[in-house]
Design a protein around this motif. Structure first.
Motif, mmCIF file in Angstrom:
data_model
loop_
_atom_site.group_PDB
_atom_site.id
_atom_site.type_symbol
_atom_site.label_atom_id
_atom_site.label_comp_id
_atom_site.label_asym_id
_atom_site.label_seq_id
_atom_site.Cartn_x
_atom_site.Cartn_y
_atom_site.Cartn_z
ATOM 1 N N GLN A 7 42.195 -13.110 116.328
ATOM 2 C CA GLN A 7 41.123 -14.042 116.645
ATOM 3 C C GLN A 7 40.161 -14.089 115.473
ATOM 4 O O GLN A 7 39.685 -13.059 115.030
ATOM 5 N N ILE A 8 39.881 -15.276 114.981
ATOM 6 C CA ILE A 8 38.991 -15.454 113.837
ATOM 7 C C ILE A 8 37.922 -16.468 114.223
ATOM 8 O O ILE A 8 38.229 -17.568 114.680
ATOM 9 N N GLN A 9 36.648 -16.081 114.039
ATOM 10 C CA GLN A 9 35.535 -16.983 114.302
ATOM 11 C C GLN A 9 34.725 -17.137 113.020
ATOM 12 O O GLN A 9 34.440 -16.147 112.344
ATOM 13 N N HIS A 16 26.880 -20.607 99.562
ATOM 14 C CA HIS A 16 26.358 -19.319 99.102
ATOM 15 C C HIS A 16 26.471 -18.203 100.137
ATOM 16 O O HIS A 16 26.082 -17.071 99.874
ATOM 17 N N GLU A 17 27.028 -18.507 101.307
ATOM 18 C CA GLU A 17 27.100 -17.505 102.367
ATOM 19 C C GLU A 17 28.193 -17.880 103.365
ATOM 20 O O GLU A 17 28.308 -19.033 103.772
ATOM 21 N N LYS A 18 28.973 -16.867 103.747
ATOM 22 C CA LYS A 18 29.999 -17.060 104.760
ATOM 23 C C LYS A 18 29.939 -15.868 105.716
ATOM 24 O O LYS A 18 29.870 -14.727 105.277
ATOM 25 N N LEU A 19 29.935 -16.129 107.017
ATOM 26 C CA LEU A 19 29.935 -15.077 108.026
ATOM 27 C C LEU A 19 31.099 -15.322 108.964
ATOM 28 O O LEU A 19 31.218 -16.395 109.554
ATOM 29 N N LEU A 20 31.957 -14.319 109.083
ATOM 30 C CA LEU A 20 33.180 -14.457 109.864
ATOM 31 C C LEU A 20 33.399 -13.225 110.728
ATOM 32 O O LEU A 20 33.041 -12.113 110.331
ATOM 33 N N SER A 21 34.010 -13.394 111.859
ATOM 34 C CA SER A 21 34.365 -12.279 112.726
ATOM 35 C C SER A 21 35.878 -12.301 112.936
ATOM 36 O O SER A 21 36.453 -13.351 113.225
ATOM 37 N N PHE A 22 36.500 -11.127 112.754
ATOM 38 C CA PHE A 22 37.948 -11.009 112.873
ATOM 39 C C PHE A 22 38.300 -9.933 113.877
ATOM 40 O O PHE A 22 37.682 -8.868 113.884
ATOM 41 N N SER A 23 39.296 -10.193 114.651
ATOM 42 C CA SER A 23 39.942 -9.165 115.454
ATOM 43 C C SER A 23 41.409 -9.214 115.045
ATOM 44 O O SER A 23 42.139 -10.122 115.432
ATOM 45 N N LEU A 24 41.833 -8.249 114.203
ATOM 46 C CA LEU A 24 43.168 -8.302 113.610
ATOM 47 C C LEU A 24 44.133 -7.323 114.271
ATOM 48 O O LEU A 24 43.772 -6.187 114.555
ATOM 49 N N GLN A 25 45.351 -7.770 114.480
ATOM 50 C CA GLN A 25 46.407 -6.942 115.066
ATOM 51 C C GLN A 25 47.037 -6.013 114.033
ATOM 52 O O GLN A 25 47.579 -4.981 114.378
ATOM 53 N N VAL A 42 30.455 -8.532 99.326
ATOM 54 C CA VAL A 42 31.160 -8.615 100.606
ATOM 55 C C VAL A 42 30.724 -7.444 101.483
ATOM 56 O O VAL A 42 30.664 -6.295 101.025
ATOM 57 N N TYR A 43 30.417 -7.758 102.743
ATOM 58 C CA TYR A 43 29.994 -6.750 103.708
ATOM 59 C C TYR A 43 30.915 -6.789 104.919
ATOM 60 O O TYR A 43 31.403 -7.847 105.309
ATOM 61 N N ASP A 44 31.129 -5.628 105.519
ATOM 62 C CA ASP A 44 31.805 -5.532 106.815
ATOM 63 C C ASP A 44 30.882 -4.723 107.712
ATOM 64 O O ASP A 44 30.602 -3.546 107.431
ATOM 65 N N PHE A 45 30.373 -5.343 108.761
ATOM 66 C CA PHE A 45 29.366 -4.726 109.619
ATOM 67 C C PHE A 45 28.218 -4.166 108.781
ATOM 68 O O PHE A 45 27.803 -3.016 108.926
ATOM 69 N N LEU A 64 41.751 -6.019 104.541
ATOM 70 C CA LEU A 64 41.185 -5.633 105.834
ATOM 71 C C LEU A 64 42.195 -4.825 106.628
ATOM 72 O O LEU A 64 43.379 -5.175 106.674
ATOM 73 N N SER A 65 41.724 -3.767 107.272
ATOM 74 C CA SER A 65 42.577 -2.993 108.165
ATOM 75 C C SER A 65 42.650 -3.701 109.513
ATOM 76 O O SER A 65 41.918 -4.663 109.763
ATOM 77 N N ASP A 66 43.536 -3.235 110.397
ATOM 78 C CA ASP A 66 43.586 -3.818 111.736
ATOM 79 C C ASP A 66 42.306 -3.438 112.476
ATOM 80 O O ASP A 66 41.587 -2.531 112.095
ATOM 81 N N GLY A 67 41.987 -4.196 113.508
ATOM 82 C CA GLY A 67 40.787 -3.935 114.297
ATOM 83 C C GLY A 67 39.739 -5.015 114.108
ATOM 84 O O GLY A 67 40.008 -6.091 113.590
ATOM 85 N N GLN A 68 38.541 -4.691 114.550
ATOM 86 C CA GLN A 68 37.437 -5.646 114.549
ATOM 87 C C GLN A 68 36.690 -5.606 113.212
ATOM 88 O O GLN A 68 36.431 -4.534 112.683
ATOM 89 N N HIS A 69 36.347 -6.794 112.698
ATOM 90 C CA HIS A 69 35.579 -6.924 111.458
ATOM 91 C C HIS A 69 34.533 -8.003 111.634
ATOM 92 O O HIS A 69 34.774 -9.022 112.286
ATOM 93 N N TYR A 70 33.359 -7.769 111.027
ATOM 94 C CA TYR A 70 32.321 -8.789 110.940
ATOM 95 C C TYR A 70 31.997 -8.907 109.461
ATOM 96 O O TYR A 70 31.288 -8.083 108.886
ATOM 97 N N ILE A 71 32.583 -9.910 108.826
ATOM 98 C CA ILE A 71 32.549 -10.051 107.379
ATOM 99 C C ILE A 71 31.428 -10.999 106.957
ATOM 100 O O ILE A 71 31.315 -12.101 107.477
ATOM 101 N N GLY A 72 30.634 -10.537 106.007
ATOM 102 C CA GLY A 72 29.624 -11.367 105.376
ATOM 103 C C GLY A 72 29.944 -11.457 103.889
ATOM 104 O O GLY A 72 30.143 -10.439 103.238
#
Length: 105
Positions: A7-9, A16-25, A42-45, A64-72
């Motif tokens: 799931q990617i949001q 100049h800015e991108k914010l994304l949320s990933f739930s990776l298998q 680049v930031y993750d949480f 990115l590893s599997d699991g939840q990520h909040y990427i900035g």
């Protein structure tokens, strides 16, 4: 690439800015189709994480590893850019001051 069920949001997609949320298998590499320049971070949480730059496209690649990520992905000022901006502002103020002084002399 993304696996079935990932799931990617996208919350913010500006130049100049991108914010994304990933739930990776499974682990994957996110390729951001934005040309790299000094200042991209680049930031993750809210933790700064490493990334690479593709030598052919200059796109940012984020492993990115599997699991939840909040990427900035944020374009921040570098020290050189900060000094340049300050010098530009001082130059503009000097020109405005000279024009004002010239009119009132």
């Amino acid at each position: 690439g993304a696996a079935r069920g990932d799931q990617i949001q996208v919350f913010v997609d500006r130049t100049h800015e991108k914010l994304l949320s990933f739930s990776l298998q499974k682990p994957t590499t996110l390729v951001v189709r934005t040309a790299w320049f000094p200042g991209w971070t680049v930031y993750d949480f809210d933790q700064k994480i490493p990334y690479t730059v593709d030598s052919t496209t200059d796109f940012i690649s984020i492993p990115l590893s599997d699991g939840q990520h909040y990427i900035g992905i944020v374009f921040e000022d570098t020290p050189v850019r900060t000094v340049s901006n300050l010098l530009s502002l001082l130059g503009l103020l000097g020109i405005a001051g000279a024009l004002f002084y010239d009119r009132h002399a």
